[in-house]
Each structure stands twice: as C-alpha cells, then as structure tokens.
Enzyme design. Structure first.
Site, short mmCIF file in Angstrom:
data_model
loop_
_atom_site.label_atom_id
_atom_site.label_comp_id
_atom_site.label_asym_id
_atom_site.label_seq_id
_atom_site.Cartn_x
_atom_site.Cartn_y
_atom_site.Cartn_z
N ASP A 8 -45.33 -15.99 78.32
CA ASP A 8 -46.02 -15.45 79.49
C ASP A 8 -47.52 -15.49 79.18
O ASP A 8 -47.92 -15.96 78.10
CB ASP A 8 -45.52 -14.01 79.77
CG ASP A 8 -45.79 -13.57 81.20
OD1 ASP A 8 -46.45 -14.29 81.96
OD2 ASP A 8 -45.33 -12.45 81.56
N GLU A 10 -50.03 -12.74 80.35
CA GLU A 10 -50.82 -11.50 80.38
C GLU A 10 -50.97 -10.87 79.00
O GLU A 10 -51.88 -10.07 78.79
CB GLU A 10 -50.20 -10.50 81.36
CG GLU A 10 -50.33 -10.89 82.83
CD GLU A 10 -49.18 -11.76 83.32
OE1 GLU A 10 -48.40 -12.26 82.48
OE2 GLU A 10 -49.10 -11.96 84.56
N HIS A 59 -44.94 -17.90 83.30
CA HIS A 59 -45.89 -17.10 84.09
C HIS A 59 -46.09 -17.71 85.48
O HIS A 59 -46.30 -18.92 85.61
CB HIS A 59 -47.23 -17.00 83.39
CG HIS A 59 -48.29 -16.40 84.27
ND1 HIS A 59 -48.29 -15.05 84.59
CD2 HIS A 59 -49.31 -16.96 84.95
CE1 HIS A 59 -49.30 -14.81 85.41
NE2 HIS A 59 -49.93 -15.95 85.65
N HIS A 103 -46.30 -8.58 78.27
CA HIS A 103 -47.10 -7.42 78.66
C HIS A 103 -46.18 -6.22 78.85
O HIS A 103 -44.96 -6.36 78.93
CB HIS A 103 -47.84 -7.72 79.96
CG HIS A 103 -46.91 -8.30 80.99
ND1 HIS A 103 -46.10 -7.50 81.77
CD2 HIS A 103 -46.61 -9.58 81.30
CE1 HIS A 103 -45.35 -8.28 82.53
NE2 HIS A 103 -45.62 -9.54 82.27
N HIS A 115 -46.98 -4.87 84.41
CA HIS A 115 -46.20 -5.02 85.64
C HIS A 115 -44.78 -5.39 85.25
O HIS A 115 -44.50 -5.67 84.08
CB HIS A 115 -46.82 -6.09 86.56
CG HIS A 115 -46.78 -7.48 86.00
ND1 HIS A 115 -47.66 -7.91 85.03
CD2 HIS A 115 -45.96 -8.52 86.23
CE1 HIS A 115 -47.39 -9.16 84.71
NE2 HIS A 115 -46.35 -9.56 85.43
N GLU A 133 -40.07 -6.59 81.37
CA GLU A 133 -39.58 -7.98 81.34
C GLU A 133 -38.98 -8.33 79.97
O GLU A 133 -37.96 -9.02 79.88
CB GLU A 133 -40.72 -8.93 81.69
CG GLU A 133 -41.21 -8.74 83.11
CD GLU A 133 -42.45 -9.56 83.45
OE1 GLU A 133 -42.73 -10.55 82.73
OE2 GLU A 133 -43.14 -9.22 84.41
ZN LIG Z 1 -47.03 -13.39 83.73
#
Ligand SMILES: [Zn+2]
Length: 272
Positions: A8, A10, A59, A103, A115, A133
């Site tokens: 990802d 972030e 992402h 993240h 998030h 996640e």
């Molecule tokens: Zn992402």
C-alpha cells in the site's frame, strides 16, 4: 520458498498526504518510494532464500508501483477490479506474506492517513474483533494457511499490527504526529531497515503462524453516514443493526472479502 507481498502507499516513509489531480510530482515521488520499499522487502526475502515473489500493488486504482523499477525477480499484480483486492494473487503455494506501506485503521488518533479500505468506513469487525486492512488481509492469507510475517508502516499501524496479527515482525518507517503529519525515516534508511527485517522474518518462518478465523466469519461494518448504510443494505444479504451499522455472515474469508467489497462499493454510491 514463495513470498507474497501486498504493498500500500499511506504507510511508506514521507507519504503524509494524498495528492490532488494537479500534483503529479508528489504522486510520482510517492510511487517511486513505494516501489523502493517493496524492492527492499524483495531483496531481504531473496537473501533469506526466497525463490519466487509476487507483489500485489494495493493502493487506490492499484497501478502505483513502477513496473520497470520493480525488482526483476518479482511478478506484479496490477489494476482493479480484483476479487481478493489487496490480497489478489495469494494462494496455498506461498510460504509467507509481507504487508508493506500499510496504515492504521480508521479513527486512530495520531496516525498518518488512517482509514479502513474506503473513506466511508468508520469501524470494521470480524467475529467481534476490530480490524484494519492489515488485520483483515492477514485473515484472508490465513485461509490459504499463509502467515503474514512482516508489516511495515507508521508506528501507529505497527502497534495495531502487533495486536491484530499475533507474532508479526514490524518496521515503523515513520512516527506519526497527526492525520497529515509524521516524522520520517530517510527513504534509504527505511529501505535498509525493511530489507533487514524481511530477511530476519523469513529466517524465523518456522516460528510464525497464519491467522486463521475459526468457523464462519461474521463481518460488521459501521459506516460514517446513515445514507452509506442505507445504500449498502440494498444488498439483500446484509442485515441492518442500527443507523450506521450492517452485518453479514460469510462462508469463509474469501467470501467475506467479496461481500465486504460489494457493501463498500454500494456505500460509495451514497449521495446526500
Ligand atoms: Zn492505500
């Protein structure tokens, strides 16, 4: 030895804000660093004896990693839409999985860009355990008996990974200060640390275990707005628990991922 990597963006060092349409430079630099941190994990894995590596670009539209700059030993899963989303490509053939650039979950204080999958999710639970996640994806890997053994991201995400993915090794490449602020490792240092950690994690693979959901997963999603739950509930398999919250049962984590993605897509159509 086969290694699966989900990357990802972030949780990559120095990424502290999503870019706008007219910020191509910032997007390109973030994608470059995401590619390099993924490469670092690949190099560490190869040093520990990995023979095959698959990377899932995970992402946004899932076209961030720069193919020419990715380590030539890796195959790249790229683009959307994909049934297993961030874990597309995982199978029982893999021996271990890494989550890079991850993240913290939605609502975490002092956590850069925290998030949970989409902007519409407030909280997410599987069988009563709140997950981000990383925790959810680790349980998808667990269905294939693949342990997630390395997690890289900011310090808040790493702290959550330790709880949600028991036994995982973590590398905090930045210390979050707020939603849009962090104190960051230099990219070269972050890459060096990820490489070392990847090698070490694989060398101790025999001590790691997959996260397996026993029985049928019950997934609960609390949306940020009542209208998002209204739209999600147009899917007949979803049960409404309160204004913001829906729940469904799945036969396994693969089905749970599919139904969750459908619920989130429907929620994404909400307008008010
Ligand atoms: Zn992402």
């Amino acid at each position: 030895m086969k290694v699966f990597i989900s990357s990802d963006i972030e949780g990559i060092t120095s990424v502290v804000k999503w870019w706008g349409q007219h910020e191509r430079n910032r997007e390109e630099m973030s994608c470059e660093r995401m590619t390099e941190e993924t490469n670092a994990a690949i190099e560490g894995a190869l040093e520990a004896g990995a023979t095959a590596i698959t990377v899932a670009d995970s992402h946004g539209k899932m076209r961030n990693i720069i193919p020419e700059k990715l380590h030539p030993k890796a195959r790249l899963v790229r683009g959307t839409s994909r049934p297993l989303s961030m874990m597309q490509g995982i199978s029982k053939q893999f021996d271990a999985a890494f989550l890079i650039g991850y993240h913290a979950m939605a609502g975490t204080p002092c956590a850069a860009l925290a998030h949970t999958y989409t902007g519409s999710v407030h909280h997410l639970w599987v069988n009563g355990i709140e997950l981000g996640e990383g925790g959810f994806n680790a349980r998808v890997a667990g269905q294939f008996r693949v342990p997630v053994i390395l997690f890289a991201g900011d310090d808040a995400a790493c702290a959550q990974a330790k709880v949600q993915i028991p036994g995982v090794d973590t590398v905090a490449v930045k210390q979050s200060i707020g939603y849009l602020a962090a104190e960051n490792d230099h990219p070269f240092l972050a890459q060096e640390r990820i490489k070392r950690a990847a090698k070490k994690a694989l060398e101790s693979l025999n001590t790691k275990k997959p996260v397996i959901v026993r029985g049928k997963p019950r997934v609960r999603i609390e949306f940020k707005h009542v209208m998002q739950a209204d739209c999600a509930c147009t899917a007949p398999t979803l049960k409404r628990l309160d204004g913001y919250t829906v729940e469904f049962a799945a036969k396994d984590m693969v089905e749970a991922m599919g139904t969750m993605r459908a619920a989130m897509s429907l929620a994404g159509t909400a307008k008010w």
